[in-house]
Design an enzyme around this catalytic site. Structure first.
Site, PDB file in Angstrom:
ATOM      1  N   ASP A   1      -3.378   9.071 -21.597  1.00 60.84           N
ATOM      2  CA  ASP A   1      -2.456   8.355 -20.724  1.00 60.84           C
ATOM      3  C   ASP A   1      -2.787   6.867 -20.753  1.00 60.84           C
ATOM      4  OD1 ASP A   1      -0.273   8.432 -18.866  1.00 60.84           O
ATOM      5  OD2 ASP A   1      -1.682   7.934 -17.290  1.00 60.84           O
TER       6      ASP A   1
ATOM      7  N   TYR B   1      -1.719   2.609 -19.559  1.00 60.19           N
ATOM      8  CA  TYR B   1      -1.504   1.740 -18.390  1.00 60.19           C
ATOM      9  C   TYR B   1      -0.814   0.499 -18.940  1.00 60.19           C
ATOM     10  CZ  TYR B   1      -3.220  -0.836 -14.160  1.00 60.19           C
ATOM     11  OH  TYR B   1      -3.349  -1.555 -12.987  1.00 60.19           O
TER      12      TYR B   1
ATOM     13  N   HIS C   1       3.867  -2.646 -13.417  1.00 57.00           N
ATOM     14  CA  HIS C   1       3.025  -1.678 -12.707  1.00 57.00           C
ATOM     15  C   HIS C   1       1.600  -2.209 -12.572  1.00 57.00           C
ATOM     16  CE1 HIS C   1       1.197   2.087 -11.473  1.00 57.00           C
ATOM     17  NE2 HIS C   1       0.413   2.068 -12.538  1.00 57.00           N
TER      18      HIS C   1
ATOM     19  N   ARG D   1      -6.794  -6.524  -5.843  1.00 56.30           N
ATOM     20  CA  ARG D   1      -7.582  -7.714  -6.207  1.00 56.30           C
ATOM     21  C   ARG D   1      -6.848  -9.012  -5.925  1.00 56.30           C
ATOM     22  NH1 ARG D   1      -8.185  -4.100 -10.340  1.00 56.30           N
ATOM     23  NH2 ARG D   1      -6.545  -5.118 -11.564  1.00 56.30           N
TER      24      ARG D   1
ATOM     25  N   GLU E   1       6.799   8.328 -16.266  1.00 56.95           N
ATOM     26  CA  GLU E   1       6.379   7.934 -17.608  1.00 56.95           C
ATOM     27  C   GLU E   1       7.272   8.564 -18.668  1.00 56.95           C
ATOM     28  OE1 GLU E   1       2.215   8.146 -18.498  1.00 56.95           O
ATOM     29  OE2 GLU E   1       1.616   8.101 -16.382  1.00 56.95           O
TER      30      GLU E   1
ATOM     31  N   ARG F   1      -4.490   9.390  -5.447  1.00 58.13           N
ATOM     32  CA  ARG F   1      -4.949   8.006  -5.349  1.00 58.13           C
ATOM     33  C   ARG F   1      -6.248   7.864  -4.569  1.00 58.13           C
ATOM     34  NH1 ARG F   1      -2.046   5.882  -9.442  1.00 58.13           N
ATOM     35  NH2 ARG F   1       0.206   6.074  -9.095  1.00 58.13           N
TER      36      ARG F   1
ATOM     37  N   GLN G   1      -9.044   9.045  -6.757  1.00 55.26           N
ATOM     38  CA  GLN G   1      -9.217   8.039  -7.802  1.00 55.26           C
ATOM     39  C   GLN G   1      -9.973   6.817  -7.295  1.00 55.26           C
ATOM     40  OE1 GLN G   1      -5.527   6.865  -9.609  1.00 55.26           O
ATOM     41  NE2 GLN G   1      -6.468   5.436 -11.028  1.00 55.26           N
TER      42      GLN G   1
ATOM     43  N   TYR H   1     -13.238   6.215  -9.686  1.00 52.85           N
ATOM     44  CA  TYR H   1     -12.848   5.557 -10.939  1.00 52.85           C
ATOM     45  C   TYR H   1     -13.818   4.486 -11.411  1.00 52.85           C
ATOM     46  CZ  TYR H   1     -11.086   1.036  -9.175  1.00 52.85           C
ATOM     47  OH  TYR H   1     -10.974  -0.229  -8.647  1.00 52.85           O
TER      48      TYR H   1
ATOM     49  N   THR I   1       0.004  17.406 -15.279  1.00 54.61           N
ATOM     50  CA  THR I   1       0.915  16.440 -15.874  1.00 54.61           C
ATOM     51  C   THR I   1       2.151  17.218 -16.287  1.00 54.61           C
ATOM     52  OG1 THR I   1      -0.870  15.014 -16.681  1.00 54.61           O
ATOM     53  CG2 THR I   1       1.267  14.803 -17.758  1.00 54.61           C
TER      54      THR I   1
ATOM     55  N   THR J   1       2.738   4.401 -16.079  1.00 61.11           N
ATOM     56  CA  THR J   1       3.829   4.255 -15.123  1.00 61.11           C
ATOM     57  C   THR J   1       4.788   3.146 -15.552  1.00 61.11           C
ATOM     58  OG1 THR J   1       2.333   4.930 -13.362  1.00 61.11           O
ATOM     59  CG2 THR J   1       4.381   3.873 -12.696  1.00 61.11           C
TER      60      THR J   1
ATOM     61  N   GLU K   1       3.254   2.049  -5.438  1.00 65.03           N
ATOM     62  CA  GLU K   1       3.931   0.758  -5.490  1.00 65.03           C
ATOM     63  C   GLU K   1       5.103   0.693  -4.515  1.00 65.03           C
ATOM     64  OE1 GLU K   1       4.451  -0.649  -9.821  1.00 65.03           O
ATOM     65  OE2 GLU K   1       4.130   1.522  -9.916  1.00 65.03           O
TER      66      GLU K   1
END
Length: 429
Positions: free
Chosen positions: A136, A138, A143, A152, A211, A245, A248, A252, A265, A357, A371
Site C-alpha cells: 500500500d 501514500y 491526502h 505536524r 484507493e 487510526r 496506528q 507506527y 483490505t 488514499t 480527513e
C-alpha cells in the site's frame, strides 16, 4: 489488427449493455470469478446485466485462444495474467467481436446464450485473482498534506522524502477480501495522550481509505523502468484499505503501520483491464522537485476515473460522503511499481499495489473519514446523525467509473459492513 474495442459507436446485441449509465458496456469487459447455486467457481466477463461464463465459452468452442484457452478453465485470473499481454489482447478482441451487435454466432443462438450467460443478480462473486503480495502506498499529495497538517502543522506536513519517492509499506495479502465480505472491528493496543500505559481495546477510530488497486500481470526479477512497469499492469480494482487510526497512532513509530492495517483490505470483484482504460489516460501533476530518472514520467499514466464513497448506517439511508478523482494522484501505479522493483525486488503475477488514499483539494474530495472529520473535530453529516469514524453496523461503499462518449467504464461496487469487535482471550498462565 485495428483496435475497435474503444469506439463509442460499438454496440452489443445485449441491450442492457447499451443502456445509459450501464457500468459494463462492450467497451469495458471486466473479468471476475463467480459461482451460482449448484456450480463451482469460474471466470466470467461482465456485459450489461449479465456474466458471460468464460469456461463454458471455451468448452463450447465459441471462444478459442489456442494455446491460451486452458487459462480460462481456471477459477481465478492468475493463469490468464501469466500468459502475458498477447493473450490479454487476443481475449479482449475475441470477446468484443463475439458480443458485438454485428456478430450473429451468439446473438442468434438462444440455446447457447442460455448456456453461457448468467444474470449478475444470480451470482456470488469471489476473489478475482490470488493475491501474491500486497503493498500500500501514500501517494496522493492532498491526502498526505491533510494528514501531515493534522499532526505536524502545514509547514511540516510532507515528510522530507515525499516529493522524491512514492512512500509505501508491505501489507498482508492474506487480509485482502472481496467486496461484500463483512469486516470485524479490530482490537489492539491503544494509548491516549493522557494515559501512562497502553491498553487492549476495540478501535474507536476505525476508518476507510478510498484507493485504486493495480494488479500486476507480468512478473519481473529486475528493476523496471516506468514504461515497463506500465505495460506490466493487467488491470485495476477499487480498494478500501480499512485503517484503525488509534492503533496506528501508537504503533507506527518508528517502523510504520502494522496491526492497524491488517484487519482487512476490500477490493471490487471486477478487474477493469488497463486496455479498457487506455482512452482515459491523463498526466500526473507538475513536479515541484524533479524526480530521479528512474521515476520520471514517460507519458500520461494516471486515469480520469470519478470516485465516490457512501456510508450507510444500520437501518438508515445511504449518504455520499466523498467525491474525488484518480487523476488527483501525485504518483501513478507505474511509478509505484517501478520504485517497488528498484532495489531488485521480484514482482509476481497477482501482486496488488494500493494507490494510497485518493483525495482532492476540497473537503468533499477527501478519501478518508480522518480527513473528512479532521481527526474527529468536524463530524460528517449522514442519514440519521453524524460520523467522525465508522460505527458498528455501518456499511461503506466505494464506486468509480471513467466517462466515455456515450458510455462509461464502471468498476461495480466495493462494499463492506463493519461488525462489532470480538473478545481476545488472555493467555493462560
Amino acid at each position: 489488427m485495428p483496435d475497435r474495442t474503444h469506439e463509442p459507436s460499438l454496440k452489443s446485441w445485449l441491450e442492457t449493455a447499451n443502456e445509459e449509465g450501464c457500468e459494463f458496456p462492450i467497451q469495458n469487459l471486466p473479468y471476475g470469478s463467480f459461482s451460482t447455486i449448484g456450480s463451482g467457481r469460474r471466470l466470467g466477463v461482465a456485459i450489461g446485466d449479465q456474466v458471460l461464463d468464460l469456461r463454458a465459452a471455451v468448452e463450447t468452442g465459441i471462444i478459442d485462444l489456442g494455446q491460451y484457452s486452458e487459462t480460462l478453465r481456471s477459477p481465478t485470473l492468475n493463469a490468464l495474467m501469466a500468459a502475458g499481454r498477447g493473450a490479454w489482447a487476443k481475449l479482449r478482441f475475441s470477446l468484443s467481436d463475439l458480443l458485438s451487435s454485428e456478430t450473429p454466432s451468439l446473438r442468434d443462438d438462444q440455446t447457447l446464450r442460455a448456456e453461457l450467460l448468467v444474470p449478475i443478480s444470480e451470482t456470488s462473486m469471489h476473489m478475482p485473482f490470488d493475491v501474491s503480495e500486497y503493498t500500500d502506498f501514500y501517494a496522493s499529495r492532498h491526502h498526505a498534506f491533510n494528514v501531515g497538517s493534522m499532526f505536524r502543522g502545514p509547514e511540516n506536513a510532507l515528510p522530507p522524502n515525499w516529493l522524491h519517492i512514492p512512500i509505501g509499506y508491505n501489507g498482508r495479502a492474506s487480509s485482502v477480501v472481496v467486496s461484500g465480505t463483512p469486516v470485524r472491528r479490530p482490537k489492539g493496543q491503544v494509548k491516549g495522550p493522557n494515559e501512562d500505559v497502553p491498553r487492549l481495546a476495540p478501535s474507536a477510530r476505525f476508518d476507510i481509505e478510498l484507493e485504486l488497486g493495480a494488479v500486476v500481470g507480468v512478473p519481473s526479477d529486475h528493476p523496471l523502468t516506468v514504461a515497463e512497469a506500465f505495460e506490466n499492469i493487467f488491470g485495476y480494482v477499487l480498494l478500501n484499505d480499512w485503517s484503525a487510526r488509534d492503533i496506528q497512532a501508537w504503533e507506527y513509530q518508528p517502523l510504520g503501520p502494522f496491526q492497524s492495517k491488517a484487519t482487512a483490505t476490500s477490493i471490487s470483484p471486477w478487474v477493469v483491464t488497463a486496455h479498457a482504460l487506455e482512452p482515459f489516460r491523463v498526466s500526473t501533476p507538475d513536479r515541484e522537485v524533479p524526480l530521479l530518472p528512474n521515476l520520471q514520467d514517460v507519458g500520461p499514466m494516471l486515469y480520469d476515473i470519478a470516485l465516490q464513497v457512501s456510508l450507510v448506517p444500520a437501518n438508515s439511508l445511504e449518504t455520499v460522503i466523498s467525491r474525488t478523482n484518480y487523476r488527483e494522484m501525485y504518483y501513478s501505479a507505474a511509478q509505484q511499481l517501478a520504485h517497488h522493483s528498484s532495489c531488485g525486488c521480484p514482482m509476481r503475477v497477482g501482486d496488488l499495489l494500493g494507490s494510497g488514499t485518493i483525495s482532492g483539494p476540497e473537503r468533499e474530495n477527501r478519501g478518508s473519514l480522518l480527513e473528512l472529520s479532521w481527526g474527529g473535530k468536524d463530524p460528517v453529516e449522514v442519514d440519521g446523525g453524524t460520523r467522525s469514524f465508522i460505527e458498528d453496523g455501518d456499511t461503506l461503499i466505494l464506486r468509480g467509473h471513467a466517462a466515455g462518449d456515450g458510455f462509461r467504464i464502471g468498476f461495480g461496487e466495493c462494499s463492506g459492513q463493519v461488525l462489532p469487535a470480538t473478545d481476545i482471550r488472555a493467555t493462560d498462565r
